[in-house]
Design a protein around this motif. Structure first.
Motif, PDB file in Angstrom:
ATOM      1  N   UNK A  22       0.820  -1.211   0.000  1.00  0.00           N
ATOM      2  CA  UNK A  22       0.000   0.000   0.000  1.00  0.00           C
ATOM      3  C   UNK A  22       0.857   1.265   0.000  1.00  0.00           C
ATOM      4  N   UNK A  23       1.848   1.309   0.877  1.00  0.00           N
ATOM      5  CA  UNK A  23       2.676   2.516   0.988  1.00  0.00           C
ATOM      6  C   UNK A  23       3.536   2.687  -0.262  1.00  0.00           C
ATOM      7  N   UNK A  24       3.943   1.593  -0.868  1.00  0.00           N
ATOM      8  CA  UNK A  24       4.714   1.686  -2.109  1.00  0.00           C
ATOM      9  C   UNK A  24       3.896   2.297  -3.233  1.00  0.00           C
ATOM     10  N   UNK A  25       2.640   1.846  -3.382  1.00  0.00           N
ATOM     11  CA  UNK A  25       1.750   2.404  -4.410  1.00  0.00           C
ATOM     12  C   UNK A  25       1.459   3.878  -4.128  1.00  0.00           C
ATOM     13  N   UNK A  26       1.219   4.188  -2.858  1.00  0.00           N
ATOM     14  CA  UNK A  26       0.919   5.562  -2.460  1.00  0.00           C
ATOM     15  C   UNK A  26       2.115   6.476  -2.714  1.00  0.00           C
ATOM     16  N   UNK A  27       3.302   6.003  -2.397  1.00  0.00           N
ATOM     17  CA  UNK A  27       4.519   6.801  -2.583  1.00  0.00           C
ATOM     18  C   UNK A  27       4.690   7.218  -4.040  1.00  0.00           C
ATOM     19  N   UNK A  70      -7.069  13.243  -4.053  1.00  0.00           N
ATOM     20  CA  UNK A  70      -8.176  12.290  -3.979  1.00  0.00           C
ATOM     21  C   UNK A  70      -7.782  10.875  -3.551  1.00  0.00           C
ATOM     22  N   UNK A  71      -6.524  10.529  -3.631  1.00  0.00           N
ATOM     23  CA  UNK A  71      -6.086   9.181  -3.272  1.00  0.00           C
ATOM     24  C   UNK A  71      -5.658   9.060  -1.810  1.00  0.00           C
ATOM     25  N   UNK A  72      -5.551  10.192  -1.100  1.00  0.00           N
ATOM     26  CA  UNK A  72      -5.120  10.153   0.300  1.00  0.00           C
ATOM     27  C   UNK A  72      -6.122   9.487   1.229  1.00  0.00           C
ATOM     28  N   UNK A  73      -7.393   9.861   1.098  1.00  0.00           N
ATOM     29  CA  UNK A  73      -8.433   9.282   1.947  1.00  0.00           C
ATOM     30  C   UNK A  73      -8.542   7.774   1.794  1.00  0.00           C
ATOM     31  N   UNK A  74      -8.638   7.265   0.569  1.00  0.00           N
ATOM     32  CA  UNK A  74      -8.698   5.813   0.385  1.00  0.00           C
ATOM     33  C   UNK A  74      -7.446   5.095   0.915  1.00  0.00           C
ATOM     34  N   UNK A  75      -6.276   5.713   0.724  1.00  0.00           N
ATOM     35  CA  UNK A  75      -5.055   5.109   1.266  1.00  0.00           C
ATOM     36  C   UNK A  75      -5.150   4.979   2.780  1.00  0.00           C
ATOM     37  N   UNK A  76      -5.504   6.080   3.460  1.00  0.00           N
ATOM     38  CA  UNK A  76      -5.589   6.046   4.918  1.00  0.00           C
ATOM     39  C   UNK A  76      -6.657   5.073   5.396  1.00  0.00           C
ATOM     40  N   UNK A  77      -7.788   5.007   4.707  1.00  0.00           N
ATOM     41  CA  UNK A  77      -8.845   4.070   5.086  1.00  0.00           C
ATOM     42  C   UNK A  77      -8.370   2.624   4.961  1.00  0.00           C
ATOM     43  N   UNK A  78      -7.558   2.342   3.965  1.00  0.00           N
ATOM     44  CA  UNK A  78      -7.008   0.994   3.791  1.00  0.00           C
ATOM     45  C   UNK A  78      -5.925   0.688   4.811  1.00  0.00           C
ATOM     46  N   UNK A  79      -5.163   1.711   5.194  1.00  0.00           N
ATOM     47  CA  UNK A  79      -4.033   1.521   6.100  1.00  0.00           C
ATOM     48  C   UNK A  79      -4.472   1.296   7.551  1.00  0.00           C
ATOM     49  N   UNK A  80      -5.440   2.062   8.030  1.00  0.00           N
ATOM     50  CA  UNK A  80      -5.799   2.058   9.449  1.00  0.00           C
ATOM     51  C   UNK A  80      -6.062   0.657  10.020  1.00  0.00           C
ATOM     52  N   UNK A  81      -6.818  -0.207   9.347  1.00  0.00           N
ATOM     53  CA  UNK A  81      -7.048  -1.527   9.946  1.00  0.00           C
ATOM     54  C   UNK A  81      -5.820  -2.442   9.930  1.00  0.00           C
ATOM     55  N   UNK A  82      -4.759  -2.018   9.252  1.00  0.00           N
ATOM     56  CA  UNK A  82      -3.557  -2.845   9.127  1.00  0.00           C
ATOM     57  C   UNK A  82      -2.431  -2.421  10.052  1.00  0.00           C
ATOM     58  N   UNK A  83      -2.651  -1.358  10.852  1.00  0.00           N
ATOM     59  CA  UNK A  83      -1.588  -0.865  11.728  1.00  0.00           C
ATOM     60  C   UNK A  83      -2.022  -0.924  13.189  1.00  0.00           C
TER      61      UNK A  83
END
Length: 97
Positions: A22-27, A70-83
């Motif tokens: 996820x972080x790689x795609x976001x970066x 526009x991609x920040x919100x979806x990234x954070x929503x995907x990340x939160x349950x994984x951390x």
């Protein structure tokens, strides 16, 4: 003045590979932002589940544009349950010299 910060979070047990993907795609997206100067992703040498992201933006306007992307919100929503944390821990930095 540049806007610089360190974002930290720890991948939950068993989620490290998904977080890294996820972080790689976001970066890749963040690095294309006009006002982004750096978006460097690290893991701690002694704990590969601990992620540190060093971010630098041209100025406050560029940082706000990053937050509004526009991609920040979806990234954070995907990340939160994984951390382990409730959200990324953000530390804003000011240059000394």
């Amino acid at each position: 003045m540049k806007r610089t910060l360190l974002a930290e979070f720890t991948a939950a047990e068993g989620a490290q590979d998904e977080v890294a993907r996820l972080i790689g795609d976001y970066a890749l997206k963040v690095r294309e932002e006009e006002g982004n100067i750096a978006f460097d992703v690290y893991t701690r040498a002694d704990n590969p589940r601990a992620f540190w992201i060093f971010e630098v933006y041209r100025d406050e306007d560029a940082f706000q544009a990053h937050l509004d992307a526009p991609y920040g919100g979806p990234f954070n929503a995907s990340l939160v349950p994984l951390i382990e944390e409730v959200a990324s821990v953000l530390t804003f930095l000011d240059p000394l010299v």
